[in-house]
Design a protein around this motif. Structure first.
Motif, mmCIF file in Angstrom:
data_model
loop_
_atom_site.group_PDB
_atom_site.id
_atom_site.type_symbol
_atom_site.label_atom_id
_atom_site.label_comp_id
_atom_site.label_asym_id
_atom_site.label_seq_id
_atom_site.Cartn_x
_atom_site.Cartn_y
_atom_site.Cartn_z
ATOM 1 N N GLN A 1 -44.776 43.034 40.914
ATOM 2 C CA GLN A 1 -46.189 43.082 41.290
ATOM 3 C C GLN A 1 -47.086 43.065 40.045
ATOM 4 O OE1 GLN A 1 -47.065 42.976 44.693
ATOM 5 N NE2 GLN A 1 -44.868 42.548 44.758
ATOM 6 N N PHE A 2 -46.647 43.733 38.992
ATOM 7 C CA PHE A 2 -47.413 43.751 37.744
ATOM 8 C C PHE A 2 -47.485 42.357 37.127
ATOM 9 C CE2 PHE A 2 -47.303 44.255 33.050
ATOM 10 C CZ PHE A 2 -48.565 44.796 32.883
ATOM 11 N N GLN A 3 -46.346 41.668 37.078
ATOM 12 C CA GLN A 3 -46.322 40.305 36.536
ATOM 13 C C GLN A 3 -47.195 39.373 37.360
ATOM 14 O OE1 GLN A 3 -42.686 38.048 37.077
ATOM 15 N NE2 GLN A 3 -42.854 37.182 35.012
ATOM 16 N N SER A 4 -47.153 39.491 38.663
ATOM 17 C CA SER A 4 -47.957 38.638 39.539
ATOM 18 C C SER A 4 -49.446 38.873 39.315
ATOM 19 C CB SER A 4 -47.601 38.918 41.004
ATOM 20 O OG SER A 4 -46.231 38.696 41.252
ATOM 21 N N PHE A 5 -49.821 40.153 39.186
ATOM 22 C CA PHE A 5 -51.225 40.483 38.962
ATOM 23 C C PHE A 5 -51.717 39.900 37.643
ATOM 24 C CE2 PHE A 5 -54.478 43.247 37.160
ATOM 25 C CZ PHE A 5 -55.416 43.285 38.186
ATOM 26 N N LEU A 6 -50.928 40.003 36.565
ATOM 27 C CA LEU A 6 -51.325 39.459 35.269
ATOM 28 C C LEU A 6 -51.507 37.945 35.330
ATOM 29 C CD1 LEU A 6 -49.096 41.456 32.731
ATOM 30 C CD2 LEU A 6 -51.482 41.871 33.355
ATOM 31 N N LEU A 7 -50.579 37.261 35.988
ATOM 32 C CA LEU A 7 -50.667 35.806 36.077
ATOM 33 C C LEU A 7 -51.873 35.374 36.899
ATOM 34 C CD1 LEU A 7 -46.903 34.873 36.582
ATOM 35 C CD2 LEU A 7 -48.294 34.467 34.548
ATOM 36 N N GLU A 8 -52.117 36.062 37.998
ATOM 37 C CA GLU A 8 -53.224 35.680 38.871
ATOM 38 C C GLU A 8 -54.570 35.925 38.207
ATOM 39 O OE1 GLU A 8 -55.366 34.392 42.236
ATOM 40 O OE2 GLU A 8 -53.249 34.139 41.693
ATOM 41 N N MET A 9 -54.701 36.994 37.455
ATOM 42 C CA MET A 9 -55.995 37.338 36.883
ATOM 43 C C MET A 9 -56.257 36.645 35.557
ATOM 44 S SD MET A 9 -57.617 41.058 35.990
ATOM 45 C CE MET A 9 -59.152 41.174 35.054
ATOM 46 N N ALA B 1 -38.342 39.930 36.677
ATOM 47 C CA ALA B 1 -38.971 40.657 37.779
ATOM 48 C C ALA B 1 -38.538 40.153 39.144
ATOM 49 C CB ALA B 1 -40.484 40.568 37.657
ATOM 50 N N LEU B 2 -37.820 39.027 39.197
ATOM 51 C CA LEU B 2 -37.450 38.446 40.491
ATOM 52 C C LEU B 2 -36.322 39.197 41.190
ATOM 53 C CD1 LEU B 2 -37.584 34.629 39.613
ATOM 54 C CD2 LEU B 2 -39.198 35.918 41.015
ATOM 55 N N TYR B 3 -35.638 40.073 40.465
ATOM 56 C CA TYR B 3 -34.499 40.762 41.067
ATOM 57 C C TYR B 3 -34.940 41.794 42.095
ATOM 58 C CZ TYR B 3 -31.945 38.562 37.289
ATOM 59 O OH TYR B 3 -31.390 37.629 36.432
ATOM 60 N N ARG B 4 -36.190 42.218 42.045
ATOM 61 C CA ARG B 4 -36.740 43.154 43.035
ATOM 62 C C ARG B 4 -38.185 42.769 43.304
ATOM 63 N NH1 ARG B 4 -37.078 49.797 42.601
ATOM 64 N NH2 ARG B 4 -37.821 50.130 44.748
ATOM 65 N N ASP C 1 -40.264 43.604 45.596
ATOM 66 C CA ASP C 1 -41.187 44.671 45.983
ATOM 67 C C ASP C 1 -41.394 45.683 44.861
ATOM 68 O OD1 ASP C 1 -41.504 43.585 48.484
ATOM 69 O OD2 ASP C 1 -39.883 44.771 49.384
ATOM 70 N N GLY C 2 -40.717 45.471 43.734
ATOM 71 C CA GLY C 2 -40.793 46.424 42.649
ATOM 72 C C GLY C 2 -42.100 46.333 41.875
ATOM 73 N N ALA C 3 -42.330 47.355 41.067
ATOM 74 C CA ALA C 3 -43.578 47.430 40.295
ATOM 75 C C ALA C 3 -43.656 46.320 39.252
ATOM 76 C CB ALA C 3 -43.679 48.795 39.629
ATOM 77 N N LEU C 4 -42.503 45.952 38.642
ATOM 78 C CA LEU C 4 -42.524 44.921 37.610
ATOM 79 C C LEU C 4 -42.935 43.579 38.192
ATOM 80 C CD1 LEU C 4 -42.010 44.212 34.659
ATOM 81 C CD2 LEU C 4 -39.611 43.741 35.267
ATOM 82 N N TRP D 1 -41.073 32.913 38.141
ATOM 83 C CA TRP D 1 -41.539 34.273 37.922
ATOM 84 C C TRP D 1 -42.124 34.803 39.224
ATOM 85 C CZ3 TRP D 1 -44.419 31.357 33.695
ATOM 86 C CH2 TRP D 1 -45.327 30.453 34.243
ATOM 87 N N CYS D 2 -42.551 36.039 39.202
ATOM 88 C CA CYS D 2 -43.252 36.604 40.348
ATOM 89 C C CYS D 2 -44.714 36.193 40.291
ATOM 90 C CB CYS D 2 -43.146 38.133 40.334
ATOM 91 S SG CYS D 2 -41.571 38.778 40.924
ATOM 92 N N TRP D 3 -45.161 35.675 41.405
ATOM 93 C CA TRP D 3 -46.562 35.295 41.560
ATOM 94 C C TRP D 3 -46.821 35.218 43.048
ATOM 95 C CZ3 TRP D 3 -48.880 29.836 41.437
ATOM 96 C CH2 TRP D 3 -50.281 29.908 41.356
ATOM 97 N N ILE D 4 -47.774 34.410 43.497
ATOM 98 C CA ILE D 4 -47.989 34.239 44.930
ATOM 99 C C ILE D 4 -46.750 33.591 45.527
ATOM 100 C CG2 ILE D 4 -49.399 33.103 46.676
ATOM 101 C CD1 ILE D 4 -51.769 33.329 44.817
#
Length: 426
Positions: free
Chosen positions: A77-85, A67-70, A72-75, A154-157
């Motif tokens: 943001q989705f990965q970040s949301f799952l990790l945070e929650m 997911a790090l390749y984009r 601002d992409g949906a993937l 990964w994508c997160w904060i």
């Protein structure tokens, strides 16, 4: 000076491997809990609810750096949301188990009252992490941009928002862990005090022979025993002796010899898996031998407490290395530690694996019973009637009506002086 690309790829391989192990363990846990009723114990229920958090968090870990390749992409943001929650939901479920232990020991809550709290636990353990997760998803500034972004593995904060990780993520996690540890500390003191009191009572009873009055803390288990005695008619036969052509059926009685005082019979009527019984010594009337000395807590309380404590230990194993790594990263942002990052990559995705280990380790007796039932399907079902003396044992008959199943069993003992029955429903 940051991590090299080779080091980052090594970390990603490690966390994907550990996440795969956790996904497999979590899926087995969920499957057994849904389809095998025996696993639906009080302690396993909370682990089952927490397993969904483990599953979604591991899905995010399996995405890895894809997911790090984009950013601002949906993937991403989705990965970040799952990790945070969902990463922080697991420690909160551990805190919920600790609260249950407190209610059992200090408020005398029973299973029905605890089950009414599941709804509140679900709202708290999934609702509280949802607030920062959804906030970070939509909040952004013109200078730093979105809060969800590059977090190295990964994508997160995003690294530019690194201090927010402490307030929105690690602080709630460690508050939940500390509450659980405080509860277990108080429970440990209670157990130690009651054990000391019971040892003193047992010592006094051994010396004086006076009756023991147990404190209110001690748990009890009651078994109803009904003993009836009637006169035995000599030479009375309720049925002819069994032969090869006419085996005994359920609830049939075996004739009693008028001249043998040592002759007895055992009749077992079972609607579940057959069990093997050995002849009991002949006695004038049935009696129950109680274990010497009281227990400090009953088995149910101890089993639940043990499960909850193991859950808390797994949380510590998971979050101590990860927290140390994040604090070190805040202190030295330009020189992250490769060793600490390896520790985080190993322990963080393994939450689901440890929960599965605790789930099955504390359910070994259930696993044995399920396996025994599975093996018994290959053998004829039925009940067994044993007939003999002190020196002999003979299997007389076996039979069962198909289509009828029950977990209750009745054991009936009889001799020429008295008859008694003991029934225990599980």
């Amino acid at each position: 000076m940051g991590l090299t690309s080779e080091q980052i790829q090594t970390l990603i391989v490690i966390e994907r491997f550990t996440a795969s192990v956790s996904v497999i363990g979590t899926l087995i846990l969920i499957t057994t809990f849904i389809f095998i009723k025996d696993f639906r114990t009080l302690s396993n229920t909370l682990i089952f609810y927490a397993s969904f958090a483990n599953l979604f968090a591991n899905v995010a870990a399996l995405i890895g750096d894809s997911a790090l390749y984009r950013l601002d992409g949906a993937l991403c943001q989705f990965q970040s949301f799952l990790l945070e929650m969902f990463m922080q939901s697991d420690p909160m479920w551990s805190c919920a188990m600790a609260v249950n232990v407190y209610l059992v020991f200090f408020r005398r809550f029973d299973a029905p009252r605890l089950k009414k709290l599941y709804w509140y636990y679900g709202v708290i353990c999934y609702g509280l992490p949802f607030i920062p997760a959804i906030f970070c998803l939509f909040y952004k500034t013109g200078q730093k941009g979105k809060m969800y972004g590059d977090a190295t593995l990964w994508c997160w904060i995003d690294n530019d928002w690194a201090p927010i990780r402490i307030y929105s993520y690690y602080a709630p996690i460690w508050i939940a862990i500390l509450i659980a540890l405080i509860i277990y500390f108080l429970v440990g003191i209670e157990i130690f005090q009651k054990r000391s009191q019971l040892k003193d009572l047992d010592t006094t009873h051994s010396a004086t022979g006076a009756p023991i009055e147990l404190p209110a803390f001690s748990g009890t288990r009651t078994t109803d025993v009904e003993v009836t005695t009637d006169s035995w008619k000599e030479n009375s036969l309720e049925m002819p002796p069994p032969t090869a052509c006419s085996p005994l059926k359920a609830n049939d009685r075996i004739p009693v010899s008028e001249s043998s005082d040592r002759y007895y019979s055992i009749t077992i009527s079972a609607h579940g898996p057959s069990r093997t019984l050995r002849p009991l010594p002949t006695q004038r009337s049935p009696h129950i031998v109680l274990p010497r000395g009281p227990n400090s807590i009953d088995k149910i309380k101890w089993a639940y407490t043990k499960c909850a404590m193991l859950f808390a230990i797994s949380i510590l194993i998971t979050w101590v290395p990860a927290t140390v790594n994040r604090v070190y990263g805040l202190r030295y942002p330009a020189s992250p530690s490769f060793a600490l990052n390896i520790g985080s990559a190993i322990v963080l995705p393994l939450q689901g694996f440890w929960n599965a280990v605790i789930y099955f380790a504390t359910s070994l007796s259930i696993c044995n019973n399920v396996w025994a039932r599975f093996r018994s399907r290959k053998q004829p079902d039925g009940f067994t009637v044993l007939h003999g003396t002190h020196d002999t044992e003979q299997r007389v008959g076996r039979g069962r009506e198909k289509g009828k199943e029950s977990s209750d069993s009745t054991v009936e003992l009889s001799n020429n002086r008295s008859r008694g029955s003991l029934k225990d429903s599980y």
